[in-house]
Write an enzyme that holds these catalytic residues in place. Structure first.
Site, short mmCIF file in Angstrom:
data_model
loop_
_atom_site.label_atom_id
_atom_site.label_comp_id
_atom_site.label_asym_id
_atom_site.label_seq_id
_atom_site.Cartn_x
_atom_site.Cartn_y
_atom_site.Cartn_z
N HIS A 45 1.29 -3.68 0.09
CA HIS A 45 1.08 -2.47 -0.71
C HIS A 45 0.01 -1.56 -0.11
CE1 HIS A 45 2.81 -0.67 -4.14
NE2 HIS A 45 1.90 -0.93 -5.03
N TYR A 101 -6.98 -6.71 -1.81
CA TYR A 101 -5.75 -5.98 -1.51
C TYR A 101 -5.66 -5.51 -0.05
CZ TYR A 101 -5.67 -5.63 -6.62
OH TYR A 101 -5.68 -5.91 -7.96
N ASN A 114 -1.39 3.31 -8.59
CA ASN A 114 -0.60 3.99 -9.61
C ASN A 114 -1.23 5.30 -10.09
OD1 ASN A 114 1.01 1.78 -9.31
ND2 ASN A 114 0.75 1.00 -11.38
N ASN A 120 5.49 3.71 -7.66
CA ASN A 120 4.60 4.26 -8.70
C ASN A 120 3.54 5.20 -8.15
OD1 ASN A 120 5.88 2.98 -10.87
ND2 ASN A 120 4.68 1.11 -10.60
#
Length: 202
Positions: free
Chosen positions: A19, A14, A66, A112
């Site tokens: 994100h 990631y 999240n 989120n």
């Protein structure tokens, strides 16, 4: 003391995705101010130092996006901070890539990670730096779902990389401005700016 919490997901897969823009801004602040964000504390990687002569705690929650509120709430409680000391930094798919919006409070919209912060802190009264992530073209066809999530978790493209460094600088500049000058002046300076532009260009 300010708590600058960049939101993102831990793990190499990631690290270079839209994100994780919040993580990248924290990394840039850490590099500029010689702060090591490596201590494991309250389910986050943290580092303490000073920015604009003021004590600052930089944090990258390791709870996955999240559940970001878990780490942030624990850090606020452990360090006896007020929620008003928090500056949350995260990507925003509702804004065009490269644009930035500072908000002193308000709804988390569809993000989120921000939703979890609001839920666990019990308030929307905290400053956030929203980093535009939308690529400028449709992410799905009518009736399709999930394309936005897939895009945010995909690696940066060559087009992203053309402006990424300047964009991360812009996010770090905005955080420094909030710490040094306050939210209202920073909103006037930064809201609507894109990487490489000046206040006169807006």
């Amino acid at each position: 003391m300010f708590l600058v919490a960049g939101l993102g997901n831990p793990g190499e897969e990631y690290a270079t995705t839209p994100h994780n823009l919040g993580f990248l801004v924290v990394d840039r602040l850490a590099a500029r101010h010689s702060i090591r964000v490596s201590r494991k504390e309250c389910q986050a990687l943290v580092g303490q130092g000073t920015i604009a002569g003021k004590p600052v705690l930089l944090a990258k929650p390791q709870t996955y996006m999240n559940l970001s509120g878990i780490a942030v709430r624990l850090l606020i409680e452990k360090n006896e901070l007020a929620v008003s000391d928090l500056i949350a930094v995260y990507d925003e798919l509702d804004l065009p890539w490269g644009t930035l919006r500072i908000k002193p409070k308000g709804s988390p919209a569809g993000h989120n990670g921000a939703k979890d912060l609001v839920a666990r802190l019990g308030t929307q009264e905290f400053t956030r730096i929203r980093l535009g992530a939308h690529p400028g073209h449709p992410l799905s066809l009518p009736g399709q779902t999930g394309a936005g999530k897939e895009y945010l978790l995909s690696r940066f493209t060559r087009q992203h990389h053309e402006t990424l460094d300047a964009f991360i600088d812009l996010g770090a500049d905005a955080a420094e401005s909030i710490i040094a000058e306050g939210v209202e002046k920073s909103m006037t300076r930064f809201n609507g700016r894109a990487p490489g532009s000046t206040e006169e260009d807006r």
